[in-house]
Scaffold this active site. Structure first.
Site, PDB file in Angstrom:
ATOM      1  N   CYS A   2      17.207 -16.640 -25.707  1.00 34.74           N
ATOM      2  CA  CYS A   2      17.300 -17.562 -26.391  1.00 34.74           C
ATOM      3  C   CYS A   2      16.107 -18.417 -27.101  1.00 34.74           C
ATOM      4  CB  CYS A   2      18.023 -19.053 -26.307  1.00 34.74           C
ATOM      5  SG  CYS A   2      19.970 -17.970 -26.431  1.00 34.74           S
ATOM      6  N   ARG A  27      12.992 -15.619 -30.835  1.00 41.83           N
ATOM      7  CA  ARG A  27      14.125 -15.607 -30.471  1.00 41.83           C
ATOM      8  C   ARG A  27      15.475 -16.133 -30.026  1.00 41.83           C
ATOM      9  NH1 ARG A  27      11.025 -15.752 -25.919  1.00 41.83           N
ATOM     10  NH2 ARG A  27      12.338 -16.235 -23.963  1.00 41.83           N
ATOM     11  N   TRP A  74      20.830 -17.611 -29.689  1.00 41.85           N
ATOM     12  CA  TRP A  74      21.177 -16.594 -29.637  1.00 41.85           C
ATOM     13  C   TRP A  74      21.869 -15.814 -29.336  1.00 41.85           C
ATOM     14  CZ3 TRP A  74      20.327 -12.683 -32.934  1.00 41.85           C
ATOM     15  CH2 TRP A  74      20.619 -11.264 -33.245  1.00 41.85           C
ATOM     16  N   ASN A 100      18.134 -20.580 -21.382  1.00 38.47           N
ATOM     17  CA  ASN A 100      17.891 -19.310 -21.651  1.00 38.47           C
ATOM     18  C   ASN A 100      18.032 -18.019 -21.349  1.00 38.47           C
ATOM     19  OD1 ASN A 100      16.758 -17.321 -23.253  1.00 38.47           O
ATOM     20  ND2 ASN A 100      14.309 -18.039 -22.655  1.00 38.47           N
ATOM     21  N   GLY A 101      19.091 -17.314 -20.864  1.00 37.54           N
ATOM     22  CA  GLY A 101      19.778 -16.275 -20.671  1.00 37.54           C
ATOM     23  C   GLY A 101      20.994 -16.805 -20.057  1.00 37.54           C
ATOM     24  N   GLU A 481      16.661  10.304 -33.614  1.00 35.86           N
ATOM     25  CA  GLU A 481      16.409   8.972 -33.584  1.00 35.86           C
ATOM     26  C   GLU A 481      14.619   8.757 -33.401  1.00 35.86           C
ATOM     27  OE1 GLU A 481      16.988   6.511 -34.503  1.00 35.86           O
ATOM     28  OE2 GLU A 481      15.837   4.736 -33.310  1.00 35.86           O
ATOM     29  N   LYS A 485      12.525   6.924 -36.806  1.00 35.99           N
ATOM     30  CA  LYS A 485      11.370   6.495 -36.727  1.00 35.99           C
ATOM     31  C   LYS A 485       9.984   6.721 -37.145  1.00 35.99           C
ATOM     32  CE  LYS A 485      13.791   3.995 -35.081  1.00 35.99           C
ATOM     33  NZ  LYS A 485      14.677   3.624 -35.680  1.00 35.99           N
ATOM     34  N   GLU A 488      11.082   6.450 -41.474  1.00 39.10           N
ATOM     35  CA  GLU A 488      10.823   4.948 -41.393  1.00 39.10           C
ATOM     36  C   GLU A 488       9.611   3.843 -41.869  1.00 39.10           C
ATOM     37  OE1 GLU A 488      13.263   3.493 -38.138  1.00 39.10           O
ATOM     38  OE2 GLU A 488      14.435   2.471 -39.409  1.00 39.10           O
ATOM     39  N   HIS A 504      17.432  29.162 -39.014  1.00 33.87           N
ATOM     40  CA  HIS A 504      17.764  29.861 -39.788  1.00 33.87           C
ATOM     41  C   HIS A 504      17.264  29.298 -40.861  1.00 33.87           C
ATOM     42  CE1 HIS A 504      20.925  31.456 -37.520  1.00 33.87           C
ATOM     43  NE2 HIS A 504      20.496  30.531 -36.395  1.00 33.87           N
ATOM     44  N   LYS A 603      15.844  -4.743 -43.032  1.00 33.94           N
ATOM     45  CA  LYS A 603      17.692  -4.756 -41.389  1.00 33.94           C
ATOM     46  C   LYS A 603      18.945  -4.576 -41.720  1.00 33.94           C
ATOM     47  CE  LYS A 603      16.631  -5.502 -37.297  1.00 33.94           C
ATOM     48  NZ  LYS A 603      16.021  -3.959 -36.346  1.00 33.94           N
TER      49      LYS A 603
HETATM   50  C1  G6P Z   1      19.423  -0.286 -41.953  1.00 32.36           C
HETATM   51  C2  G6P Z   1      18.920  -0.979 -40.498  1.00 32.36           C
HETATM   52  C3  G6P Z   1      18.573   0.724 -40.014  1.00 32.36           C
HETATM   53  C4  G6P Z   1      19.872   0.428 -39.332  1.00 32.36           C
HETATM   54  C5  G6P Z   1      21.036   0.496 -39.974  1.00 32.36           C
HETATM   55  C6  G6P Z   1      22.644   0.255 -38.874  1.00 32.36           C
HETATM   56  O1  G6P Z   1      19.230   0.795 -42.321  1.00 32.36           O
HETATM   57  O2  G6P Z   1      16.784  -0.695 -41.023  1.00 32.36           O
HETATM   58  O3  G6P Z   1      17.166   0.356 -38.416  1.00 32.36           O
HETATM   59  O4  G6P Z   1      20.024   1.114 -38.090  1.00 32.36           O
HETATM   60  O5  G6P Z   1      20.895  -0.377 -41.055  1.00 32.36           O
HETATM   61  O6  G6P Z   1      22.240  -0.719 -38.934  1.00 32.36           O
HETATM   62  P1  G6P Z   1      23.134  -1.850 -37.743  1.00 32.36           P
HETATM   63  O7  G6P Z   1      23.222  -3.306 -37.975  1.00 32.36           O
HETATM   64  O8  G6P Z   1      24.354  -1.763 -38.312  1.00 32.36           O
HETATM   65  O9  G6P Z   1      23.309  -1.597 -37.035  1.00 32.36           O
END
Ligand code: G6P
Length: 608
Positions: A2, A27, A74, A100-101, A481, A485, A488, A504, A603
Site C-alpha cells: 500500500c 503501490r 491494495w 502497509n503490510g 513461461e 516473456k 511478449e 519431431h 494487462k
Molecule cells: C493478459 C496479460 C498476461 C496475463 C493474462 C492473464 O494476457 O497480458 O500477462 O498472464 O492476461 O491475466 P490474469 O490477470 O488472469 O492472470
C-alpha cells in the site's frame, strides 16, 4: 503493498497528502483515505476505488488541518470497500492509523481485544492496531505505539496520530519501506520517495525495526527498544519519473527485483518455522482433501504457465490426477468436471473474462472453486469457495513477473496443505519442502545478483528472429513461461517445447547460431535433456542453459550457463524463471522496445 503519506507543517495537510498518494498509486489503488488533525479533533475521509473518488469528495468537503496521514490501499485483509479503507481509528476516535503490510497475529490480537469488549468496524488487521495503541496510550504517542507494536508480529509500516497530540506523527518500520522528507518548518513521511520529491529532495531512510517521531520542526529516529539513531540525510537526485520506478528504468525490472519481498509476503503468516500451515481463506469441508480425486487448473497466459507447474507439483505430491487447461478452451470443451473435484482458477487480476467463465462452468458442475489471485475483492475471489491471495502487490508492467512467482508459491502451500490432509507426503519430504520454501526469498535474491551476467548473454540474442526454449517436466513448464516473456516484450518469435519433442519437427528450424534456451534442473531427466542439447549443438545452435550452481556437467555442453542456487527439484521453477525474466527484459531493452507496455497487449483481458 500500500502507499502511505504523512504531513506536518504550516500548510493544509489534505491536498499535500492527496498529491503524494497520487504518486504512490502504483503501490495500490483499490481504496484510499486521509485523516487530518485540526488542532482539536481528528477527521477521517475515505472512499473505495481509485484516488480520484476521494479527491472529488475532498474538493466538495475539504478537510482542514495542518497535520495528517493518508493511505492508498491494495487489500490484503478484508475486501476493498469504504469500511476497510484506511485510516482506521479506535472507537473513541482518539488514535488514527494507516498501515502497509501484514499483521500476522491479528486474529489472536483481535480475539483478545474483543474478549475485553472491543467492537470492530472493519475486517482489517489495521484496525486492531488502532485499538491496541489507544489501549496503551498514557499521554505519549511514541510510547503507546512502541508498546502496541511489541505485541504485533509481521512485516509492516505503521503511521499513527493522537487526538491529544496535534502536530505529531509517529511511525514504525518493520520491513515495509518508509522515508522521511525534511522541509523548512515542515516534515513529510511516505512509503516511497516520489510522494515527497517535489516538496524536498532531503530524505532520511528509516531502517527496519526503527521508530520515527516527527513534528513541524524536527525528526527523530530511535530503535524499538528506545536507543536514539543517528542517521544521515540523503539528497535525492532522481527525476520524479525515475523515482516512481524506485530508480529502475522500467516497472518490469522493478517488479522482477521485488520478487524476494513478494515471496516473503506470500509466505508470511502462512508457513511457520515449525512447519505449521495457515491458509486462512481456504476452508475445505471435512474430508474434502482426503477424498479428492481430480484437480482442474484453469487460467490464461502467464497464470496458466503457473498452472502447468501446479499440475506437476499436485500430481507428484498428492497423487491426484490434475489437468491444467486454457480457460478459453475449457469453457467450450464440455469438460468432464464432476462434484468432488477441485478447480483452481489462477488469475493475477481475478478479472480475465475467459478464466471467470471457465471457473463459473466448473462451479456449475459441482466442482469446488478455489481462486489463486492477486487482487483482493476481484470478481474471481468473490465467486470462489476458497481463496489464496498471492500478495504480490500491484503489478504494473504488462509482462507478468512477480505475480507468476507468487502463484507458484501459492501452489506449493496448497499442495502441502492438501497433502497433509491426505497423509501422502513423507515427513522428510514435507520437512525439506517447508525449509526450502522458507529459504526461497533469499535464494531469489541470489539469482538477482546475476543480472549483469544475464545482460551480457542477452546481447547474443538481439539480432535473431527465432529462439527456442526446451526442458522436460517442470523444466518444460518454466521454459513455456520464459518463452512467453521473450516474445511478449522482445517481439522475437519464440517457442517452448518439451526437449523430447524437438526431433519431431522443430529441429528442422535449428541452424547455425539459433539460440536455444535449455532449462535443466530435474535430476531424473537430466541426461535425456543433455541428449537434446547435443542434437541442437550438432546443428550449430547457441545453447544457453539454466542450471544449478553446483552442476559441474553442464559447462561441457552449453555455450553459456545461467546459474541458480540448489533447491529441491520440485521447487526449482521459482528460481529458474528469474534469469529467464531478466533475459527477456535485457533482450527487449537492447532492441529498444516499450518494456512496460508492449504492443498489442493488455494487462488484463476482460473481454472474450
Ligand atoms: C493478459 C496479460 C498476461 C496475463 C493474462 C492473464 O494476457 O497480458 O500477462 O498472464 O492476461 O491475466 P490474469 O490477470 O488472469 O492472470
Amino acid at each position: 503493498m500500500c502507499g502511505i503519506m504523512g504531513y506536518v507543517g504550516p500548510r493544509d495537510a489534505a491536498p499535500i497528502i492527496i498529491d503524494g498518494l497520487k504518486r504512490l498509486e502504483y503501490r495500490g489503488y483499490d481504496s484510499a483515505g486521509v485523516a487530518v488533525h485540526d488542532g482539536t479533533s481528528l477527521t477521517v475521509a475515505k472512499a473505495e476505488g481509485k484516488l480520484g473518488r476521494l479527491a472529488a469528495m475532498l474538493a466538495e468537503h475539504p478537510l482542514v488541518g495542518s497535520c495528517g496521514i493518508g493511505h492508498t490501499r491494495w487489500a490484503t485483509h478484508g475486501a476493498p470497500n469504504d469500511r476497510n479503507a484506511h485510516p482506521h481509528t479506535d472507537p473513541a476516535g482518539e488514535i488514527v492509523v494507516v498501515h502497509n503490510g501484514i499483521i500476522e497475529n491479528f486474529v489472536a490480537l483481535k480475539e483478545n481485544l474483543a474478549a475485553g469488549g472491543a467492537d470492530f468496524s472493519s475486517e482489517t488487521d489495521t484496525e486492531v492496531l488502532a485499538h491496541l495503541i489507544a489501549h496503551e496510550y498514557q499521554g505519549d504517542l511514541l510510547e503507546a505505539v512502541r508498546r502496541a507494536v511489541g505485541k504485533a508480529e509481521g512485516a509492516y509500516a505503521l503511521v499513527a496520530m493522537s487526538r491529544r497530540e496535534p502536530d505529531r506523527i509517529v511511525a514504525v518500520r518493520m520491513i515495509s519501506p518508509l522515508v522521511i522528507g525534511i522541509g523548512k518548518g515542515e516534515m513529510f513521511l511516505a512509503s516511497d520517495v516520489p510522494a515527497i520529491l517535489h516538496h524536498t529532495r532531503d530524505i532520511v531512510v528509516v531502517e527496519n525495526g526503527e521508530m520515527v517521531d516527527i513534528t513541524p520542526d524536527g525528526w527523530r529516529i530511535e530503535t524499538l527498544d528506545g536507543r536514539p539513531v543517528d542517521r544521515a540525510m540523503l539528497e535525492i537526485t532522481w527525476s520524479a519519473e525515475q523515482a516512481e520506478r524506485g530508480g529502475y528504468p522500467h516497472f518490469m525490472l522493478k517488479e522482477i527485483f521485488e520478487q524476494p519481498q513478494a515471496a516473503t509476503d506470500t509466505l508470511s503468516g502462512r508457513l511457520d518455522e515449525d512447519g505449521s500451515l495457515v491458509l486462512d481463506k481456504v476452508d475445505f469441508p471435512d474430508g474434502f482433501g482426503r477424498d479428492l480425486d481430480k484437480i482442474w487448473i484453469t487460467a490464461c497466459g502467464t497464470a496458466l504457465h503457473a498452472g502447468h507447474v501446479g499440475k506437476v507439483v499436485f500430481e507428484r505430491l498428492l497423487r491426484v490426477p490434475t489437468e491444467a487447461a486454457f480457460a478459453h478452451e475449457l469453457r467450450y470443451a464440455d469438460p468432464l468436471i464432476a462434484p468432488g473435484s477441485l478447480t483452481i482458477a489462477i488469475s493475477q487480476s481475478g478479472e480475465t473474462a475467459d478464466t471467470l467463465a471457465a471457473a463459473g462452468l466448473a462451479k456449475n458442475r459441482g466442482s469446488r472453486l478455489l481462486a489463486l489471485t492477486n487482487v483482493v475483492g476481484s470478481t474471481l475471489s468473490r465467486e470462489a469457495d476458497d481463496i489464496l491471495y498471492t500478495r504480490a502487490g500491484p503489478e504494473i508492467a504488462v509482462a507478468s513477473t512477480k505475480a507468476y512467482l507468487t502463484m507458484l508459491i501459492g501452489e506449493y502451500l496448497l499442495a502441502l496443505a492438501i497433502g497433509r490432509e491426505r497423509r501422502v507426503i513423507a515427513a522428510a519430504t514435507d520437512d525439506e519442502l517447508v525449509r526450502a520454501l522458507r529459504g526461497i526469498p533469499v535464494k531469489i535474491g541470489e539469482v538477482l545478483k546475476t543480472d549483469q551476467e544475464v545482460e551480457a548473454i542477452a546481447a547474443r540474442f538481439v539480432g535473431h528472429d527465432d529462439v527456442y526454449f526446451i526442458g522436460r517436466g517442470l523444466d518444460h513448464a518454466v521454459a513455456m513461461e520464459g518463452s512467453l516473456k521473450m516474445k511478449e516484450i522482445s517481439y522475437i518469435h519464440s517457442e517452448a517445447m518439451p526437449a523430447g519433442e524437438l526431433k519431431h519437427g522443430t529441429l528442422a528450424l535449428v541452424t547455425a547460431g539459433t539460440p536455444v534456451v535449455v532449462v535443466l534442473t530435474q535430476k531424473e531427466v537430466y541426461d535425456k535433456t543433455v541428449s537434446a542439447i547435443q542434437e541442437v549443438k550438432a546443428r550449430g545452435a547457441l545453447v544457453i542453459a539454466v542450471a544449478y550452481e553446483d552442476d559441474t556437467e553442464i559447462a561441457k555442453h552449453a555455450d553459456e550457463v545461467l546459474r541458480i542456487p540448489r533447491v529441491p527439484d520440485l521447487l526449482s521453477p521459482v528460481l529458474a524463471i528469474v534469469p529467464l525474466q531478466l533475459l527477456a527484459y535485457h533482450v527487449a531493452v537492447a532492441r529498444g522496445h516499450d518494456i512496460d507496455q508492449p504492443r498489442n497487449l493488455a494487462k488484463s483481458v476482460t473481454v472474450e
